[in-house]
Write a protein that holds these residues in place. Structure first.
Motif, short mmCIF file in Angstrom:
data_model
loop_
_atom_site.label_atom_id
_atom_site.label_comp_id
_atom_site.label_asym_id
_atom_site.label_seq_id
_atom_site.Cartn_x
_atom_site.Cartn_y
_atom_site.Cartn_z
N ARG A 288 0.85 -1.18 0.00
CA ARG A 288 0.00 0.00 0.00
C ARG A 288 0.89 1.23 0.00
N THR A 289 0.35 2.34 -0.54
CA THR A 289 1.13 3.55 -0.68
C THR A 289 1.69 4.01 0.66
N ASP A 290 2.97 4.33 0.67
CA ASP A 290 3.65 4.75 1.89
C ASP A 290 2.97 5.99 2.48
N SER A 291 2.82 6.02 3.79
CA SER A 291 2.14 7.13 4.45
C SER A 291 2.87 8.46 4.25
N GLY A 292 4.21 8.40 4.21
CA GLY A 292 4.97 9.61 3.96
C GLY A 292 4.75 10.13 2.55
N LEU A 293 4.70 9.23 1.59
CA LEU A 293 4.43 9.62 0.20
C LEU A 293 3.06 10.27 0.07
N LEU A 294 2.09 9.78 0.85
CA LEU A 294 0.74 10.35 0.82
C LEU A 294 0.71 11.77 1.38
N MET A 295 1.73 12.16 2.14
CA MET A 295 1.78 13.51 2.68
C MET A 295 2.18 14.55 1.62
N LEU A 296 2.72 14.07 0.50
CA LEU A 296 3.06 14.98 -0.60
C LEU A 296 1.79 15.34 -1.36
N GLN A 297 1.50 16.63 -1.45
CA GLN A 297 0.31 17.11 -2.14
C GLN A 297 0.67 17.67 -3.52
N PRO A 298 -0.29 17.67 -4.46
CA PRO A 298 -0.01 18.19 -5.81
C PRO A 298 0.55 19.60 -5.82
N ALA A 299 0.12 20.45 -4.90
CA ALA A 299 0.60 21.83 -4.89
C ALA A 299 2.11 21.89 -4.72
N ARG A 300 2.65 21.02 -3.89
CA ARG A 300 4.11 21.02 -3.67
C ARG A 300 4.84 20.52 -4.90
N VAL A 301 4.28 19.51 -5.54
CA VAL A 301 4.90 18.98 -6.76
C VAL A 301 4.85 20.02 -7.87
N LEU A 302 3.72 20.70 -7.99
CA LEU A 302 3.58 21.74 -9.02
C LEU A 302 4.52 22.91 -8.77
N ALA A 303 4.71 23.27 -7.52
CA ALA A 303 5.63 24.37 -7.21
C ALA A 303 7.06 24.01 -7.61
N ALA A 304 7.46 22.76 -7.32
CA ALA A 304 8.80 22.32 -7.71
C ALA A 304 8.93 22.28 -9.22
N ALA A 305 7.90 21.76 -9.90
CA ALA A 305 7.93 21.69 -11.37
C ALA A 305 8.00 23.08 -11.98
N ALA A 306 7.20 24.01 -11.46
CA ALA A 306 7.17 25.37 -12.00
C ALA A 306 8.54 26.03 -11.88
N GLY A 307 9.21 25.80 -10.75
CA GLY A 307 10.53 26.37 -10.56
C GLY A 307 11.53 25.86 -11.57
N LEU A 308 11.52 24.57 -11.84
CA LEU A 308 12.46 23.99 -12.81
C LEU A 308 12.13 24.42 -14.23
N LEU A 309 10.86 24.46 -14.56
CA LEU A 309 10.46 24.87 -15.90
C LEU A 309 10.78 26.33 -16.15
N ARG A 310 10.65 27.13 -15.12
CA ARG A 310 10.93 28.57 -15.22
C ARG A 310 12.44 28.81 -15.41
N GLU A 311 13.24 27.98 -14.71
CA GLU A 311 14.69 28.15 -14.78
C GLU A 311 15.27 27.62 -16.09
N LYS A 312 14.56 26.69 -16.75
CA LYS A 312 15.04 26.09 -17.98
C LYS A 312 16.47 25.58 -17.81
N VAL A 313 16.67 24.73 -16.82
CA VAL A 313 18.00 24.23 -16.49
C VAL A 313 18.58 23.49 -17.69
N PRO A 314 19.78 23.86 -18.14
CA PRO A 314 20.38 23.16 -19.29
C PRO A 314 20.76 21.74 -18.93
N HIS A 315 20.69 20.86 -19.93
CA HIS A 315 21.03 19.45 -19.72
C HIS A 315 22.53 19.24 -19.60
N GLY A 316 23.31 20.12 -20.16
CA GLY A 316 24.76 19.90 -20.23
C GLY A 316 25.45 20.11 -18.91
#
Length: 316
Positions: A288-316
């Motif tokens: 069953r899904t780990d209880s700690g993993l269930l504490m992660l909410q979409p808003a936190r994931v989206l905030a992290a994603a938005a930061g990386l997409l905004r920064e456009k971190v180069p692959h090199g």
């Protein structure tokens, strides 16, 4: 039978396991530049193994008990699979000139490094080589881009599956992330195996994504590697796809639980990866899904994603 100048390495596990062993494999190559380095690993990983410049040959090995070394015995066998006893027994059966392994009480006459459960997986195998007198670079994880084209260049890749239920974030939360990223103008695709096609559609449909966004079951490993290498962002759990993102330098948001990123996550110096972790260490093979993993909410994931997409971190 004569000992040939070959190095046999056992790592008959999954994609993420293979990728965490890359620094150790490269260290072996530098230490034995003239030897034939043979990696015993599942044949399904061949397309990624071919990107690892340290490996000369893949010896198809589906798991423990299926290792069969052809020809003259190897000069050196290296146990990057585990601490035994099965892996040690498999390698000793090939009668190598020398065996580099962790120690196990079932083989008291076999020298080996003491196993530690508190070290990162990459560090574990580098430490083993250093025990054998071979220096290793723990950050030597990067692979060259795959030769084939991406099926969805510059897409945001969401990979919801994982080997066990404990590591799977709920599909409705992935759907919320996919919906918001698509609404922000990003091309979003959902990946997975043939068995995970229903899961992918469970995410794509409420997110408003077209059927063409469901790539689960439609890509082999070569296409998946090309997809990740050319992606703008990867969002996934503690899986092999996350390690692909690390290997190709692709920005990623990684949802960890119940295993902490300090044991399996990307290098802390690689700032294009954000590993999210809440809770405590648990059973990574739980049903069953780990209880700690269930504490992660979409808003936190989206905030992290938005930061990386905004920064456009180069692959090199």
């Amino acid at each position: 039978m004569a000992v040939t100048d070959s190095v046999l390495v056992l790592r008959a596990l999954g994609l993420g396991d293979l990728l965490t062993a890359v620094p150790a494999l490269r260290a072996l190559r530098r230490a034995r530049p003239d030897a034939r380095l043979v990696l015993a690993t599942p044949d399904r990983l061949r397309d990624v193994v071919e990107l690892i410049d340290a490996v000369d040959e893949l010896l198809p090995t589906s798991g423990l008990g299926s290792l069969h070394w052809p020809g003259n015995r190897p000069a050196l066998a290296v146990n990057l699979h585990g601490r035994g006893p099965e892996s040690i027994e498999d390698l000793l059966a090939q009668r190598p000139g020398n065996l580099l392994t962790h120690r196990h009480p079932a083989f008291p006459a076999q020298p080996g490094l003491e196993w530690r459960s508190d070290v990162h997986e990459v560090d574990r195998w580098c430490r083993l080589l250093e025990y054998g007198g071979i220096q290793a670079d723990r950050e030597d994880l990067r692979l060259p881009e795959p030769p084939g084209p991406s099926p969805a260049p510059s897409a945001v890749v969401i990979h919801p599956g994982a080997a066990s239920p404990a590591r799977r974030w709920p599909p409705e939360r992935y759907a919320a992330v996919a919906r918001d990223l698509a609404a922000a103008g990003h091309r979003v695709v959902i990946t997975g195996s043939v068995a995970e096609q229903a899961l992918a559609r469970e995410i794509a449909e409420p997110a408003g994504l077209p059927e063409s966004a469901v790539l689960a079951g439609r890509t082999g490993l070569a296409e998946l590697a090309s997809l990740v290498a050319a992606a703008r962002l990867v969002v996934c759990g503690d899986t092999g796809v996350g390690h692909l993102a690390t290997a190709f330098g692709t920005p990623s948001v990684l949802l960890f639980g119940p295993t902490p990123p300090r044991l399996w996550g990307p290098p802390h110096t690689a700032t294009q990866h954000i590993a999210l972790w809440v809770g405590d260490v648990g059973d990574p093979h739980g049903n069953r899904t780990d209880s700690g993993l269930l504490m992660l909410q979409p808003a936190r994931v989206l905030a992290a994603a938005a930061g990386l997409l905004r920064e456009k971190v180069p692959h090199g």
